[in-house]
Structures are given as C-alpha cells and as structure tokens.
Motif scaffolding. Structure first.
Motif, short mmCIF file in Angstrom:
data_model
loop_
_atom_site.label_atom_id
_atom_site.label_comp_id
_atom_site.label_asym_id
_atom_site.label_seq_id
_atom_site.Cartn_x
_atom_site.Cartn_y
_atom_site.Cartn_z
N ASN A 162 0.84 -1.14 0.02
CA ASN A 162 -0.01 0.07 -0.13
C ASN A 162 0.92 1.23 0.11
O ASN A 162 1.69 1.32 0.76
N TYR A 163 0.80 2.23 -1.10
CA TYR A 163 1.43 3.36 -1.06
C TYR A 163 0.46 4.54 -0.79
O TYR A 163 -0.51 4.59 -1.30
N CYS A 164 0.56 5.36 -0.10
CA CYS A 164 -0.07 6.70 0.27
C CYS A 164 0.87 7.82 0.25
O CYS A 164 2.08 7.94 0.52
N VAL A 165 0.03 9.06 -0.58
CA VAL A 165 0.83 10.21 -0.56
C VAL A 165 -0.24 11.30 -0.27
O VAL A 165 -1.43 11.18 -0.83
N GLY A 166 0.11 12.38 0.58
CA GLY A 166 -0.97 13.23 0.95
C GLY A 166 -0.45 14.50 1.74
O GLY A 166 0.55 14.47 1.98
N VAL A 167 -1.53 14.86 2.36
CA VAL A 167 -1.15 15.96 3.53
C VAL A 167 -1.91 15.71 4.73
O VAL A 167 -3.30 15.42 5.06
N GLU A 168 -1.07 15.86 5.75
CA GLU A 168 -1.52 15.66 7.16
C GLU A 168 -1.78 17.09 7.88
O GLU A 168 -0.93 17.89 7.88
N THR A 169 -3.12 17.33 8.41
CA THR A 169 -3.05 18.49 9.18
C THR A 169 -3.23 18.37 10.66
O THR A 169 -4.02 17.45 11.28
N ASP A 170 -2.67 19.04 11.49
CA ASP A 170 -2.53 19.02 12.97
C ASP A 170 -2.43 20.21 13.44
O ASP A 170 -2.29 21.40 12.94
N LYS A 171 -2.82 20.31 14.75
CA LYS A 171 -2.97 21.62 15.61
C LYS A 171 -1.48 21.94 16.17
O LYS A 171 -0.64 20.66 16.18
N THR A 172 -1.14 23.15 16.26
CA THR A 172 0.19 23.30 16.55
C THR A 172 0.43 22.75 18.20
O THR A 172 1.60 22.47 18.42
N ASP A 173 -0.54 22.68 19.02
CA ASP A 173 -0.58 22.29 20.13
C ASP A 173 -1.07 20.76 20.08
O ASP A 173 -2.40 20.55 20.74
N SER A 174 -0.73 19.90 19.34
CA SER A 174 -1.38 18.68 19.06
C SER A 174 -1.79 17.94 20.21
O SER A 174 -1.27 17.75 21.17
N THR A 175 -3.12 17.14 19.98
CA THR A 175 -3.67 16.25 21.00
C THR A 175 -3.49 14.78 20.47
O THR A 175 -3.85 13.94 21.16
N GLY A 176 -2.56 14.72 19.34
CA GLY A 176 -2.48 13.22 18.62
C GLY A 176 -3.33 12.94 17.70
O GLY A 176 -2.88 12.38 16.65
N LYS A 177 -4.63 13.53 17.48
CA LYS A 177 -5.43 12.93 16.40
C LYS A 177 -5.20 14.00 15.23
O LYS A 177 -4.91 15.18 15.25
N ARG A 178 -5.18 13.57 13.89
CA ARG A 178 -4.82 14.35 12.73
C ARG A 178 -5.90 14.04 11.55
O ARG A 178 -6.31 12.96 11.42
N LEU A 179 -5.99 15.38 10.79
CA LEU A 179 -6.71 15.06 9.49
C LEU A 179 -5.84 14.69 8.52
O LEU A 179 -4.84 15.49 8.30
N ARG A 180 -6.17 13.75 7.68
CA ARG A 180 -5.36 13.25 6.33
C ARG A 180 -6.25 13.18 5.19
O ARG A 180 -7.11 12.84 5.22
N VAL A 181 -5.58 13.96 4.01
CA VAL A 181 -6.30 13.93 2.77
C VAL A 181 -4.96 12.97 1.86
O VAL A 181 -3.99 13.63 1.87
N MET A 182 -5.50 12.15 1.26
CA MET A 182 -4.50 11.07 0.64
C MET A 182 -5.00 10.35 -0.67
O MET A 182 -5.95 10.21 -0.71
N ALA A 183 -4.10 10.16 -1.53
CA ALA A 183 -4.26 9.46 -2.70
C ALA A 183 -3.32 8.02 -2.29
O ALA A 183 -2.47 8.11 -1.81
#
Length: 300
Positions: A251-272
C-alpha cells in the motif's frame, strides 16, 4: 477448537501478567498513584499506527477505482479509534524507562458498490482488540490481541446470486507485535510480526505474517493564524502473509496531514492511495487486485 481458544486466553493472561510484573516490580516506579499512572489518559498516543495500513483504526471515507475483485467503483468507509484505558507513566524494562498504555481498539470497515443505484453493502469487517503500547526515546512498541469477523452484505449476496456454500464465515483471533523507530520528527520505520491463533473452519487461514514500511514528511507549513500545521507525506506499508505464500501486499500513500500546533495526537489526512496485492475484504482476501483510492481520514 476449545484448545485453541484456551491458548488465546492463556496467552492474553500471560501478556497481562508480564506487563503487571514489569510495572509493579520496577524499583523506579513512584509510590504515589498520580505519578505512577492515570485512568483514561488524554494526549498523544505512545505508538502511532502506520498511516498506509489498509486496516488502520480510524474514521475515514474514500472512493476506490479499478478494484477487480469487489467492484470497479467502490465507496469505502471505516469507523473506530483506540480507547485509552490506563497509562503507566514510569515503567522500567531493563535499562530503558518509558511509558506503557493499555487500550481497547474497536474498528469497522465497510465497502459499498457504487455501480448500483442502491449502493449495496458488499462487505463489513468488525474488529475488537486489546492493545499494550510502550515508548521510550525514539522507540515505540505495540502488542495486540484482536478478534476479526467479516460479513457479506445481504443485497450484494442476492445481486451476485451467492449461494450458502459460497458465502463463507471468516473470523480469526490474532496476536501481533510491532516496533517503530523515529529517525527524526520527519522520518520513521516500522516492522512487525503476527500469528493467527485461531480461524473459522469454513475459512482456515495460514497463521504467520510479517509487516513493515515507513513514513516521510517534508515541506512542513505552519498556519500561525489558525494554529494549524500542514505536512505533506509519503507512506509505505507492506505485508507478507503465509496464507498467500508470502507474496507482498503493498500500500502506497501520498497526501497532506493537518494537525494543531498544540497537537492532541489526532490528525486530519487527505491522501491518494495505491494498493497492489490482495483484497482486504473478508473471504476475498486471497484474490489479487490493484486499485486507486482518494481518501479522507481522521485519527492517530
């Protein structure tokens, strides 16, 4: 069958006893309970699951194209996240001192046939696991005991004229371990080993598998106004299963991960995502396929 189930229970008990022994027998553990650990801990995870793992426990929605096994056009969704139960803040194992956490890990993965107007459910996989994670310095580890069962959708069975003998009950209990090493904040590698302790007689699965891969981040951008960090990434996940003669499932993935500057650990990802190997869906797991997916996910 009874003996195999007893083995599963004994192995789980042994893991818990070993964990408890290493914790409460350690000289460096503080006497105060508040310093030793906490119930329902919040914050970042100790072990970050592989991003490109097709069975990562997270909330996700994706549109899949060119799956030769399930359907040419497929909507794929997943639901679930680790539920942290207890974190031991100071655990010494030999010369290493780190934190150890016990989680429950429920997950659901479903695929729908978008070639039909009614969008029939094709297959759903259900999973529940007990997970122990441990981390120190740049290393993190995961040990997991899980149960998985898979179910074909009723409308799909009718549409495809699948008979009772063709509809198989796929379920198993699995124990797996994985180690992860962060070379830096932008690069890490992982590898693991798993063993299927028990599988349904209708669909017996050869037990051994290995998994490995890595992730790289680059060109990080910080949006100070919105307090967000955006990180493009590339992720690779490979699994070799004895059940298919250790042929690679990639499985190959490429995308962008968005996190808060004061991260709580959970992240939003948009990927192909590009998958080259075998189907992930229940009784079709021995069928070769290749497909592309545009995917959104939220989780660790």
């Amino acid at each position: 069958m009874l003996m195999k189930k007893n083995i599963v229970v004994l192995l789980f008990c042994a893991v818990m006893v070993c964990v408890g022994g290493s914790i409460f027998g350690a000289d460096d553990v503080k006497a105060e309970a508040s310093q030793r650990g906490e119930w329902l801990p919040s914050g970042s995870e100790l072990f970050k699951p592989p991003i490109a793992d097709p069975r990562i426990v997270s909330y996700s929605a994706g549109y899949r194209v060119s799956d030769s096994v399930i359907s040419h056009y497929v909507a794929a969704v997943s639901f679930g996240e680790p539920i942290p139960l207890y974190r031991f803040n100071e655990v010494s194992i030999g010369e290493f001192a780190g934190a150890l956490q016990i989680d429950l890990e429920p997950g659901i993965w479903s695929v729908f046939d978008t070639n039909r107007r009614s969008l029939p459910l094709i297959n759903t996989d259900f999973s529940i696991g007990v997970v122990a994670t441990y981390a120190f310095d740049m290393w993190s580890f995961r040990a997991r005991l899980s149960h998985v069962s898979t179910h074909l959708g009723d409308e799909y069975v009718i549409n495809e004229s699948i008979t009772d003998t063709q509809r198989l009950n796929v379920s198993n209990e699995t124990f797996d371990v994985m180690a992860s090493y962060k070379v830096s904040d932008d690069l890490r590698f992982f590898a693991g080993l798993g063993y299927i302790l028990n599988s349904n007689k209708e669909f017996t699965i050869q037990p051994l598998f290995i998994e490995y891969g890595g992730e790289a981040y680059f060109c990080e951008y910080t949006d100070a106004k919105r307090k967000l960090v955006h990180k493009p990434f590339f992720a690779l996940y490979i699994k070799n299963k004895e059940d298919v003669r250790f042929s690679p499932d990639i499985n190959y993935c490429v995308g962008v991960e968005t996190d808060k500057t004061d991260s709580t650990g959970k992240r939003l990802r948009v990927m192909a995502e590009y998958h080259d190997g075998y189907s992930q869906e229940g009784q079709f797991m021995r069928d070769k396929t290749q497909y592309f997916t545009l995917k959104f996910s939220f989780g660790y």
